[in-house]
Design an enzyme around this catalytic site. Structure first.
Site, PDB file in Angstrom:
ATOM      1  N   LYS A  29       0.848  -1.192   0.000  1.00 32.38           N
ATOM      2  CA  LYS A  29       0.000   0.000   0.000  1.00 32.38           C
ATOM      3  C   LYS A  29       0.883   1.242   0.000  1.00 32.38           C
ATOM      4  CE  LYS A  29      -2.336   1.631   3.765  1.00 32.38           C
ATOM      5  NZ  LYS A  29      -2.118   3.093   3.828  1.00 32.38           N
ATOM      6  N   ASP A  56      -3.264   4.239  -2.171  1.00 25.25           N
ATOM      7  CA  ASP A  56      -4.207   4.683  -1.130  1.00 25.25           C
ATOM      8  C   ASP A  56      -4.201   6.208  -1.041  1.00 25.25           C
ATOM      9  OD1 ASP A  56      -5.796   4.861   1.151  1.00 25.25           O
ATOM     10  OD2 ASP A  56      -4.151   4.383   2.516  1.00 25.25           O
ATOM     11  N   LYS A  58      -7.164   8.020  -1.463  1.00 24.59           N
ATOM     12  CA  LYS A  58      -8.500   8.430  -0.965  1.00 24.59           C
ATOM     13  C   LYS A  58      -9.007   9.680  -1.679  1.00 24.59           C
ATOM     14  CE  LYS A  58      -7.671   6.679   3.741  1.00 24.59           C
ATOM     15  NZ  LYS A  58      -6.211   6.454   3.712  1.00 24.59           N
ATOM     16  N   ASP A  61     -13.350  14.642  -4.465  1.00 29.05           N
ATOM     17  CA  ASP A  61     -13.398  15.923  -5.174  1.00 29.05           C
ATOM     18  C   ASP A  61     -14.635  15.914  -6.061  1.00 29.05           C
ATOM     19  OD1 ASP A  61     -12.527  18.373  -6.487  1.00 29.05           O
ATOM     20  OD2 ASP A  61     -10.490  17.845  -5.852  1.00 29.05           O
ATOM     21  N   THR A 121     -11.747   6.120  10.608  1.00 25.92           N
ATOM     22  CA  THR A 121     -11.865   5.550  11.959  1.00 25.92           C
ATOM     23  C   THR A 121     -11.411   6.546  13.026  1.00 25.92           C
ATOM     24  OG1 THR A 121      -9.772   4.452  11.543  1.00 25.92           O
ATOM     25  CG2 THR A 121     -11.740   3.103  11.380  1.00 25.92           C
ATOM     26  N   ARG A 214       3.445  -1.395  10.561  1.00 22.79           N
ATOM     27  CA  ARG A 214       4.621  -1.478  11.432  1.00 22.79           C
ATOM     28  C   ARG A 214       5.012  -2.870  11.919  1.00 22.79           C
ATOM     29  NH1 ARG A 214       2.237   3.318  14.818  1.00 22.79           N
ATOM     30  NH2 ARG A 214       0.403   2.338  13.877  1.00 22.79           N
TER      31      ARG A 214
HETATM   32  O1  C5P Z   1       1.401   0.409  11.052  1.00 22.95           O
HETATM   33  P1  C5P Z   1      -0.041   0.068  10.963  1.00 22.95           P
HETATM   34  O2  C5P Z   1      -0.325  -1.419  10.841  1.00 22.95           O
HETATM   35  O3  C5P Z   1      -0.866   0.711  12.043  1.00 22.95           O
HETATM   36  O4  C5P Z   1      -0.497   0.702   9.564  1.00 22.95           O
HETATM   37  C1  C5P Z   1      -1.827   0.680   9.142  1.00 22.95           C
HETATM   38  C2  C5P Z   1      -1.972   1.428   7.857  1.00 22.95           C
HETATM   39  O5  C5P Z   1      -3.373   1.499   7.550  1.00 22.95           O
HETATM   40  C3  C5P Z   1      -1.466   2.861   7.874  1.00 22.95           C
HETATM   41  O6  C5P Z   1      -1.041   3.173   6.546  1.00 22.95           O
HETATM   42  C4  C5P Z   1      -2.710   3.651   8.227  1.00 22.95           C
HETATM   43  O7  C5P Z   1      -2.688   4.963   7.767  1.00 22.95           O
HETATM   44  C5  C5P Z   1      -3.793   2.850   7.507  1.00 22.95           C
HETATM   45  N1  C5P Z   1      -5.133   3.000   8.049  1.00 22.95           N
HETATM   46  C6  C5P Z   1      -5.445   2.714   9.361  1.00 22.95           C
HETATM   47  N2  C5P Z   1      -6.718   2.858   9.815  1.00 22.95           N
HETATM   48  C7  C5P Z   1      -7.670   3.256   8.990  1.00 22.95           C
HETATM   49  C8  C5P Z   1      -7.406   3.558   7.664  1.00 22.95           C
HETATM   50  C9  C5P Z   1      -6.093   3.409   7.216  1.00 22.95           C
HETATM   51  O8  C5P Z   1      -4.578   2.318  10.118  1.00 22.95           O
HETATM   52  N3  C5P Z   1      -8.892   3.352   9.441  1.00 22.95           N
END
Ligand code: C5P
Length: 235
Positions: A29, A56, A58, A61, A121, A214
C-alpha cells in the site's frame, strides 16, 4: 491476503525495505506521504519488482476531477485505488466509469479494483455531529457501504470490528480491506492502533485483505514477520 502499508518518508527506504520481502507473500500500500515524496516513478519500480500496488490516495473531489485522478492511477497499472464514499453518488459513478472505460493498454493490461473509504476511523459520533452528520458512526458506515454497493464499486476499507456487520448486508463478492490488524505477538512500540484484531480473527470475521504496517516494516526480519502472519492465518 496481506497488504503491507509502505509508510516510509522516502523512496530509498521503501525500496530497501521491499528488497527484503517477497511479492508472493504481500501486496503493497502506497499512501499520501510516500506518493507525495516519491511519485509515480516509485509505483512503477515496485511493480517492476513484481508487487501489486494499492494506491491509497483516498480521492475526494468533484466527479470530473476524481474520474481524471482514477484514470491516471489506472494508467499507472496499480492493482487497487480508493475514493471517499462521502463524495456522493455522482462521484462514485464517475470513478467507476473512468475505470470501466479505460483501455487495457492504458491500464497496463488490467483494471484496478475500486474501493471506498466510508467513515475515517479517527472520527467518532461527536466529530461527525460537528460536520453536520447526525447519525452515529456505525449508521453512517452502513449508509456509505450500501451506497458503495449500489454504485458498483468493488469494496470498502473498514475496521476489522465492522467486517462481520458489513458482510451481513453486502454481496459475497464485495471486498473488505481492513487495517487495525495486529499479530498475536505484537512488538510495535507506542502502538497508536486501538480496537485491533489478530490476522486470523480478521479473516474469520470475513476480511478479504489485511493492511498491516509497522509489525512488518519495523520487524528486524520483515520476511520472517510476513511468514509468521501467514502461518498464524493458516493454522
Ligand atoms: O502500522 P499500521 O499497521 O498501524 O499501519 C496501518 C496502515 O493502515 C497505515 O497506513 C494507516 O494509515 C492505515 N489505516 C489505518 N486505519 C484506517 C485507515 C487506514 O490504520 N482506518
Amino acid at each position: 491476503m496481506i497488504i503491507t502499508a509502505l509508510d516510509f518518508d522516502d523512496s530509498a527506504k521503501a525500496l530497501e525495505f521491499v528488497d527484503r520481502i517477497d511479492p508472493e507473500l504481500s501486496r503493497l500500500k502506497v499512501g499520501k506521504e510516500l506518493f507525495t515524496t516519491a511519485g509515480p516513478g516509485l509505483v512503477e519500480q515496485l511493480q517492476l519488482k513484481g508487487f501489486d500496488v494499492f494506491l491509497d490516495l483516498k480521492f475526494h473531489d468533484i466527479p470530473n476531477t476524481v474520474a481524471s485522478a482514477v484514470r491516471a492511477a489506472a494508467s499507472l497499472g496499480v492493482w487497487m485505488v480508493n475514493v471517499h464514499a462521502s463524495g456522493g453518488p455522482r462521484m462514485l459513478d464517475a470513478a467507476r466509469e473512468a475505470i470501466q472505460s479505460g483501455s487495457s493498454s492504458e491500464s497496463a493490461g488490467r483494471k484496478p479494483l475500486l474501493i471506498a473509504v466510508t467513515v475515517l476511523t479517527s472520527m467518532d459520533d461527536k466529530e461527525l455531529q460537528s460536520i453536520g452528520v447526525a447519525q452515529s458512526a456505525e449508521e453512517q458506515v452502513r449508509r456509505l457501504t450500501q451506497l458503495t454497493v449500489d454504485h458498483g464499486l468493488d469494496g470498502v476499507v473498514c475496521s476489522p470490528r465492522e467486517v462481520q456487520h458489513i458482510r451481513s448486508f453486502v454481496p459475497d463478492t464485495f471486498l473488505t480491506v481492513t487495517p487495525g490488524v495486529r499479530p498475536a505477538t505484537n512488538t510495535v512500540k507506542n502502538d497508536d492502533q486501538r480496537r485491533v484484531m489478530t490476522p486470523s480473527d480478521a479473516i474469520r470475521s470475513g476480511s478479504n485483505f489485511l493492511v498491516i504496517g509497522r509489525p512488518i516494516t519495523q520487524a528486524d526480519n520483515p520476511l520472517e514477520a510476513l511468514q509468521q502472519i501467514h502461518l498464524q492465518i493458516a493454522s
